[in-house]
Design an enzyme around this catalytic site. Structure first.
Site: not given
Length: 265
Positions: A60, A77, A155
């Site tokens: 990310h 996160e 990805r």
């Protein structure tokens, strides 16, 4: 206020969720989002995740990288492992530092799977994942994720599955190096799990844990066991509550709660 649950089907999800989440028949539910559906967007997103297969290897963007690409924010996160099958693993960081060209080549060849640092995990483990960290979640894991509310994933490798890859962006924003973040470990009692530039996360088991939280609300409460109440209403696994004060929260003995909040400037 109890947040509305939004069920997200994923090919790597499960059709046998724990009973507190309800039956979903043939649906393979991979994520449950507690994001205030029908309300103004919330500054944090809480998710439950359920994996029957390993997720793609991904990354990310950092805040600056995201804004450079016209996105509202980056994505940091924190993961808290609720349950893990024997041998379940997370991939976090790489075994050694890689150059951008090495990362691109390894992603194209599939060698990135061997270069990822795969860690065996168990219930109670937690990991803060800074933006730019290359990572993957393995099969057989149930976890709670607290994150910036940005749905942006690049990805790098999908194990040959027909998924779109984002090599240009992914290589550009990745920090391919060993994971050494101190905001990781195993929960034991009341504990501040992590504090980052955008949010913090605590694990509490009793009233003393609640008293250790000094930051002002709002607070996101994620119950683990049924021994607490909020405004007189029993909390239960599978829910998420947002509130402006912890005064309404009564923490019972041997309870388990995750409490998240926004990092104040």
């Amino acid at each position: 206020m109890f947040l509305e649950r939004h069920f997200v089907e994923k090919p790597w999800g499960r059709d046998d969720l724990p009973p507190e989440f309800g039956a979903h028949g043939w649906q393979r539910i991979g994520e449950i989002w507690y994001n205030g559906v029908g309300q103004s967007p919330l500054p944090l997103l809480v998710k439950w995740m359920f994996t029957s297969e390993k997720l793609s290897i991904q990354v990310h963007p950092l805040e600056a990288d995201a804004k450079q690409r016209g996105l509202a924010s980056g994505k940091e996160e924190c993961w808290y492992i609720v349950d893990a099958e024997p041998g379940a693993v997370l991939g976090i960081g790489t075994n050694r530092a890689l150059s951008a060209e090495e990362l691109r080549t390894a992603s194209l060849s599939g060698e990135i799977e061997q270069l990822l640092d795969w860690k065996t995990v168990r219930a109670g483990d937690y990991f803060y994942i800074p933006a730019g960290t290359i990572h993957a979640i393995g099969a057989g894991i149930t976890l709670v994720e607290v994150q910036q509310p940005a749905d942006i994933t690049y990805r790098l490798f999908a194990y040959g599955r027909p998924r779109e890859l984002h090599l240009e962006d992914g290589v550009a924003v990745a920090l391919p190096a060993p994971y050494a973040d101190a905001r990781s470990g195993h929960v034991s009692g009341n504990l501040k799990l992590a504090e980052g530039p955008h949010f913090w996360l605590h694990h509490i088991v009793d009233e003393a844990g609640k008293g250790s939280i000094k930051d002002g609300g709002p607070y996101w409460l994620v119950p683990g066991f049924r021994h607490s109440t909020h405004d007189g209403v029993p909390t239960a696994p599978g829910g998420c509550i947002i509130g402006g004060s912890l005064e309404q929260l009564q923490v019972g003995q041997d309870s388990s709660l995750l409490i998240a909040g926004i990092t104040k400037a």
